[in-house]
Design an enzyme around this catalytic site. Structure first.
Site, PDB file in Angstrom:
ATOM      1  N   CYS A  91     -48.477   9.605  39.319  1.00  0.00           N
ATOM      2  CA  CYS A  91     -49.020   8.316  39.725  1.00  0.00           C
ATOM      3  C   CYS A  91     -50.122   8.465  40.762  1.00  0.00           C
ATOM      4  O   CYS A  91     -50.946   7.569  40.937  1.00  0.00           O
ATOM      5  CB  CYS A  91     -47.916   7.410  40.261  1.00  0.00           C
ATOM      6  SG  CYS A  91     -47.089   8.053  41.735  1.00  0.00           S
ATOM      7  N   GLY A 140     -40.340  15.213  47.666  1.00  0.00           N
ATOM      8  CA  GLY A 140     -39.750  16.221  46.792  1.00  0.00           C
ATOM      9  C   GLY A 140     -40.030  16.070  45.318  1.00  0.00           C
ATOM     10  O   GLY A 140     -39.918  17.037  44.560  1.00  0.00           O
TER      11      GLY A 140
END
Length: 457
Positions: A50, A115
């Site tokens: 994204c 993460g």
């Protein structure tokens, strides 16, 4: 040949540009195949998230190879190259290697230390292998980058308290709900009562993928439970909710609900907050759809964490609706950024070691042609001399002892060549290694093509 990366990210391009460059997983195979048709691209891997689209390549010549990627991106996005170029970055050689290391470690993320990007780098590696884009060099680079990313998270505290895009969206929602007077439009129930916490909010989540799972996780951690999951596959949404059944008091009567996408507008009209995280390539929500179902007095906040965006920008024309996208999360992220800077500096030192290790491996590839040529020449001599010896010994003796003599000669050759080859590969001084290679070439009268000569600077 050399390594390069061409792409754009949240640092270089706004979301409306990034969404046009996005390459969904279903299109990765076609994109890799297309890129490999260009004459200067030897290996290809695509990292599309994204917040970034990055194309990692091994190229035979830097300038024409980069131009080929530029052209591919312009064709794919339908953005003229003259406009697209200002948003693209190009990194070569050492810089490209370090960049992937930093990306895998979360040091280049919008949310420092997040993460999720490590799993996305692993997936890019997997797809690159699956669709024949990755060969020797990128395979080693991605393996080293994943290892470096794990090491940074293990040996520093960069991951402690680090948030994903999903948790940043939840944190931003909490801020907006808890401090409505700081907003341009006060967020209230239709009854006019201020919502003090997320626990009081009716929440809808569009999508049931990894981002949505993280949304549920962070919402539950902040006390929200009145959550509805809408997805095209009911089964997948039910699987998502099942993962959190142990976290919700009162098993058997979970406040988490599942709805089909056909109920989307009805559920949204009854919600206070909507999060969208689907793979849709066109907006799911726009001004027309929302205005047709929303009570004019009902306030609604929408957090769109999808790229391409799931929410059209025209929804902000509605007076009681406020929509946020991934670029709006930067303010939330910035609050946590300073506390992680020192940890990021520690991570950078670890990455320097990883880059040096990769570059040493890369430079060792330069020795492959000379070593192969030497092995071939010595093997030719071995087989010729073995045939002569066996013919002198007579057919009966030769047939009886050929395997033993074969193994003997192979063992002698292997042991003679072992030390020179190990020393040649291990030589860190580039010029010293090349002088040694040239000496071998002259002493053994070897013929090697120039195609194996690699440079990394």
């Amino acid at each position: 040949m050399n390594v390069a990366v061409v792409g754009l990210s949240h640092k270089t391009a706004p979301v409306d540009v990034r969404e046009k460059l996005s390459i969904p997983e279903a299109q990765v195979e076609q994109a890799i195949a297309h890129l490999l048709t260009y004459p200067h691209l030897e290996e290809v891997a695509i990292l599309s998230t994204c917040n970034r689209l990055e194309i990692y390549v091994v190229i035979s010549e830097a300038q024409p190879g980069v131009r080929e990627i530029f052209q591919f991106l312009a064709d794919h996005s339908k953005i003229p190259l003259t406009l697209l170029r200002q948003h693209l970055f190009v990194l070569l050689h050492h810089d490209a290697v370090m960049h992937l290391m930093r990306v895998a470690s979360g040091l280049d993320s919008l949310v420092l230390g997040e993460g999720q990007i490590l799993a996305q780098v692993k997936q890019a590696h997997k797809l690159g292998q699956q669709y024949k884009g990755i060969s020797r060099v990128l395979n080693q680079l991605f393996k080293d980058a994943v290892s470096a990313g794990k090491r940074v998270r293990t040996e520093t505290s960069i991951g402690a308290g680090a948030v994903s895009i999903s948790s940043a969206a939840v944190e931003m929602a909490q801020i907006k709900v808890a401090a409505p007077l700081s907003l341009d439009r006060e967020h209230t129930h239709s009854s006019g009562v201020v919502l003090p916490t997320l626990a009081d909010c009716r929440i809808a989540i569009l999508g049931a993928g990894k981002m949505s799972r993280l949304l549920v996780q962070h919402l539950l951690a902040k006390g929200a439970t009145r959550i509805s999951i809408l997805n095209r596959s009911i089964g997948r949404a039910e699987e998502l909710i099942a993962q959190f059944s142990h976290s919700i008091p009162g098993n058997g009567n979970s406040p988490l609900k599942v709805h089909p996408f056909t109920d989307m507008m009805t559920v949204i009209s009854q919600s206070d907050i909507v999060f969208t995280s689907t793979a849709a390539t066109q907006p799911l929500l726009n001004r027309e759809k929302l205005s047709s179902v929303m009570n004019p007095c009902h306030r609604l906040m929408i957090f769109d964490i999808s790229v391409p965006r799931n929410v059209d920008s025209d929804v902000n024309d509605l007076p009681t609706i406020h929509s946020y996208n991934v670029d709006d999360l930067k303010a939330v992220v910035a609050q946590n950024h300073e506390t992680r800077r020192q940890m990021a500096m520690e991570g950078e030192l670890l990455l320097e070691e990883a880059v040096l290790t990769f570059e040493a491996w890369w430079r060792s590839l330069e020795t492959i042609p000379i070593i192969s040529s030497l092995q071939e020449k010595v093997e030719t001599i071995r087989t010729q001399e073995l045939e002569k010896a066996l013919s002198r010994l007579g057919s009966e003796f030769a047939e009886k002892h050929q395997d033993v003599i074969e193994q003997l000669t192979r063992g002698i050759v292997k042991k003679i060549l072992h030390d020179p080859m190990v020393q040649l590969r291990a030589q860190q001084d580039i010029e010293a290694r090349r002088r040694a290679m040239e000496s071998l070439r002259i002493l053994f009268n070897l013929e090697t093509g120039s195609s194996g000569h690699r440079q990394f600077s």
